[in-house]
Structures are given as structure tokens and as C-alpha cells.
Design an enzyme around this catalytic site. Structure first.
Site, PDB file in Angstrom:
ATOM      1  N   ALA A 107      42.686  40.593  40.310  1.00  0.00           N
ATOM      2  CA  ALA A 107      42.152  40.347  41.748  1.00  0.00           C
ATOM      3  C   ALA A 107      40.845  40.195  42.100  1.00  0.00           C
ATOM      4  O   ALA A 107      40.282  40.064  43.139  1.00  0.00           O
ATOM      5  CB  ALA A 107      42.921  40.960  42.786  1.00  0.00           C
ATOM      6  N   ALA A 108      39.987  40.538  40.763  1.00  0.00           N
ATOM      7  CA  ALA A 108      38.641  40.503  41.079  1.00  0.00           C
ATOM      8  C   ALA A 108      38.006  38.909  41.328  1.00  0.00           C
ATOM      9  O   ALA A 108      37.172  39.007  42.120  1.00  0.00           O
ATOM     10  CB  ALA A 108      37.895  41.046  39.691  1.00  0.00           C
ATOM     11  N   GLY A 109      38.810  37.822  40.862  1.00  0.00           N
ATOM     12  CA  GLY A 109      38.574  36.864  41.177  1.00  0.00           C
ATOM     13  C   GLY A 109      38.846  36.279  42.603  1.00  0.00           C
ATOM     14  O   GLY A 109      38.085  35.594  43.325  1.00  0.00           O
ATOM     15  N   ASP A 110      40.080  37.032  43.089  1.00  0.00           N
ATOM     16  CA  ASP A 110      40.355  36.912  44.493  1.00  0.00           C
ATOM     17  C   ASP A 110      39.402  37.612  45.452  1.00  0.00           C
ATOM     18  O   ASP A 110      38.921  36.707  46.452  1.00  0.00           O
ATOM     19  CB  ASP A 110      41.670  37.360  44.718  1.00  0.00           C
ATOM     20  CG  ASP A 110      42.720  36.648  43.714  1.00  0.00           C
ATOM     21  OD1 ASP A 110      42.465  35.438  43.531  1.00  0.00           O
ATOM     22  OD2 ASP A 110      43.808  37.450  43.523  1.00  0.00           O
TER      23      ASP A 110
HETATM   24  O1  RIB Z   1      44.633  37.201  40.954  1.00  0.00           O
HETATM   25  C1  RIB Z   1      45.652  38.363  40.873  1.00  0.00           C
HETATM   26  C2  RIB Z   1      46.814  37.940  41.082  1.00  0.00           C
HETATM   27  O2  RIB Z   1      47.541  37.166  40.537  1.00  0.00           O
HETATM   28  C3  RIB Z   1      47.742  39.078  41.374  1.00  0.00           C
HETATM   29  O3  RIB Z   1      47.755  39.774  42.491  1.00  0.00           O
HETATM   30  C4  RIB Z   1      49.293  38.316  41.066  1.00  0.00           C
HETATM   31  O4  RIB Z   1      50.179  38.273  42.304  1.00  0.00           O
HETATM   32  C5  RIB Z   1      48.893  37.184  40.610  1.00  0.00           C
HETATM   33  O5  RIB Z   1      48.927  36.090  41.622  1.00  0.00           O
END
Ligand code: RIB
Length: 310
Positions: free
Chosen positions: A251-254
Site C-alpha cells: 500500500a505504499a503506492g496507495d
Molecule cells: O495496494 C495494496 C493493496 O492491493 C492491498 O491492500 C490489497 O488488498 C490489494 O488491493
């Protein structure tokens, strides 16, 4: 009415996580550390990131009518994400992601998308007013392509900034790319979208230029510990990031995308917005889990003050 905040259109998953010393090979069984569950999904992660940074954040997505759906809903709610546009799907289960994290903090992820793949253009139509209330709309690719296209159409029609995080990578038609204000691939996604090898900053710039030629206005390539590269029709600029002790890159990209969307919605200049997103992403990798690793605004402000004193 004053426009404000971010609309995240996308996925939510329950992440089932095991930390191991190393990844297993095909056909191999290895023993890992204990099992943990974390709220995740690229869309929901980005929404929680925006909300923890004090942004007015709406999430538009589909959850199943099951325990994972309940838990994901409660988690986003407790972080202050607005959930009026969440639909509970009667027939499909909530998305699940199986995640292995190794001792370097790298991950391997397999997603069973469940209800995320039922998010329909009509679901967006049902909440079309949100597209004119917010300043920025951000979408990822864990939902159907026609729904991504509908989001692009509504954002353009309502004059909202349209940000597309092309993850996980998938080929995209030119008529979608031409509606994108900010495209935010990592190196692998950029290689897959452009059909070119991406090995360093020079090749990343070349590949990004292919997408600019297809009508994308700004490409922001995330380059992990090297930071992020902004490419537009007339310039390319690298924005470095700080180095940190990596625990989990999930989730670093998120975190980067959520922070970037928020900064754009606050009308920060793009350079400042990318530096802010770099700080948020580099902070997120110092903790385990997806939504659990998203930092709060005061942490980021304190880090930014330290960086400017150096
Ligand atoms: O970007 C990370 C996410 O990718 C995780 O939380 C997982 O659920 C997938 O969607």
C-alpha cells in the site's frame, strides 16, 4: 457550492497477511510468522489515506453483505471516510487479498475481487452529484473497465481533476488515456502500459512520453526509494524521497496516490504535491499492513518541518 475534497472510486479488500523470511517457490511449503488480517484494497486504502490527512473524502465502491464487508465499512467510517455511496452487494462476497511479506518488506499479492468487480457504471450514475462536489476523482484498476471509463467521463463532464492509478496493470484504450489529468504508474505498470522496457529514469521518461503522446496530461511515475518522476509534454523532473527502515511496502503506492489526490484537491502546486506524497508513502512503509500504515497529517507536517530544517 464550494467544491472540496476527493472522491475515490474503487476497491476494498480484506488483506490476509503472513510475514515470512522469504517467498516460497512454486510447489514449496514454508513456515511463516503468525497470520494477521488488515483492511485493504487499493481504493479503500487511498480513501483512508486522504481522510487521515484531514481531507474530505468520499468512497464509492461495493462491499459484500458479510463479516469482511462489515469490518471494512466500520474501519473506513472510523477514519472519517464518507460512505453514502457504498453499495452492499447481495450476491458477491467482499474482495479478499492473500499477501505474503518477506523480511525485506517486499510483498506478493493475489486478489479475489468478489464484489469489487460488480461496481457498475450505474452505481456511479446513482451518485453523479459527488463528481461535481469534489475537486479530484481518483480511480484504480481493481474494478471493471467500463466503470473506470464512466468515472473518467463524469469527472471530465463535471470539471473535476481525474487521476488514474493504473494498478494492477492492464492495457488501457486511448480514449480513456486522453481523459486522464494525472496517470500514476509504478515502473512495472508503466512498462506494461507503454510496451517499453523501464529500467532507469531515462527509460521511464521515454515510456511516459508514449503515454503523453496518447493524450495523458501528466504522468507521475513512482520509483520506490528513488522518489517520483513527473513527465509532462515540456518537462521531466525527479522528486527524491527520504530513506527509511522498510517494514512492509504493501500500500505504499496507495499512500502516494491518496496523498497526491488530496494535495491536488487542495490546489497545491504539483511539485509540492509530489513531495508531500513522497513523505506520506515513505512513512507508510515503516509499519505493517495497508490501511493500518497510513499516517496522520500532524506526523507528516512534523516530518516536513524536520526536512526543511535540514
Ligand atoms: O495496494 C495494496 C493493496 O492491493 C492491498 O491492500 C490489497 O488488498 C490489494 O488491493
Amino acid at each position: 457550492m464550494k467544491r472540496e475534497g476527493v472522491l475515490v472510486v474503487g476497491s476494498a479488500n480484506m488483506d490476509l497477511v503472513v510475514v515470512t523470511d522469504r517467498f516460497p517457490q512454486a510447489g514449496e511449503t514454508i513456515l511463516g510468522d503468525h497470520f494477521q488480517m488488515f483492511p485493504g484494497g487499493k481504493g479503500a486504502n487511498q480513501a483512508v489515506c486522504c481522510a487521515r490527512l484531514n481531507g474530505l473524502t468520499h468512497f464509492l465502491g461495493r462491499l459484500g453483505q458479510d463479516l469482511f464487508g462489515d469490518r471494512l465499512f466500520q474501519n473506513m467510517q472510523s477514519d472519517g471516510v464518507k460512505l453514502d455511496a457504498v453499495k452492499r452487494d447481495e450476491t458477491h462476497p467482499t474482495g479478499v487479498a492473500l499477501i505474503v511479506v518477506d523480511s525485506n518488506g517486499q510483498n506478493q499479492i493475489v486478489v479475489a475481487p468478489g464484489s469489487n468487480m460488480q461496481l457498475s457504471p450505474q452505481d456511479l450514475e446513482d451518485h453523479r452529484q459527488l463528481f461535481r462536489e469534489v475537486r479530484a476523482v481518483i480511480v484504480q484498476l481493481e474494478i471493471p473497465e467500463e466503470t473506470v471509463f464512466k468515472a473518467a467521463e463524469l469527472a471530465t463532464e463535471q470539471d473535476a481533476v481525474f487521476i488514474l492509478n493504473p494498478a494492477p496493470a492492464r492495457a488501457l484504450p486511448d480514449d480513456l488515456l486522453s481523459r486522464v489529468d494525472y496517470l500514476t504508474p509504478n515502473e512495472t505498470e508503466l512498462a506494461s502500459l507503454s510496451g517499453m522496457k523501464v529500467e532507469d529514469i531515462e527509460t521511464a521518461e521515454e515510456a511516459a512520453r508514449q503515454l503523453i503522446a496518447k493524450g495523458v496530461t501528466n504522468v507521475v511515475v513512482t520509483l520506490g526509494e528513488q522518489g517520483a518522476l513527473l513527465v509532462t509534454s515540456d518537462k521531466a523532473q525527479l522528486f527524491p524521497t527520504r530513506s527509511v527502515e522498510v517494514v512492509d511496502t504493501t500500500a505504499a503506492g496507495d499512500a502516494f496516490n491518496g496523498a497526491l489526490a488530496l494535495a491536488i484537491s487542495e490546489e497545491q502546486d504539483i511539485g509540492g504535491a509530489i513531495l508531500f506524497a513522497n513523505t506520506v508513502a515513505s512513512t507508510s512503509v515503516t509499519a505493517l499492513g495497508a490501511q493500518s500504515s497510513m499516517p496522520y497529517r500532524d506526523t507528516i507536517q512534523a516530518l516536513s518541518r524536520e526536512q526543511s530544517d535540514d
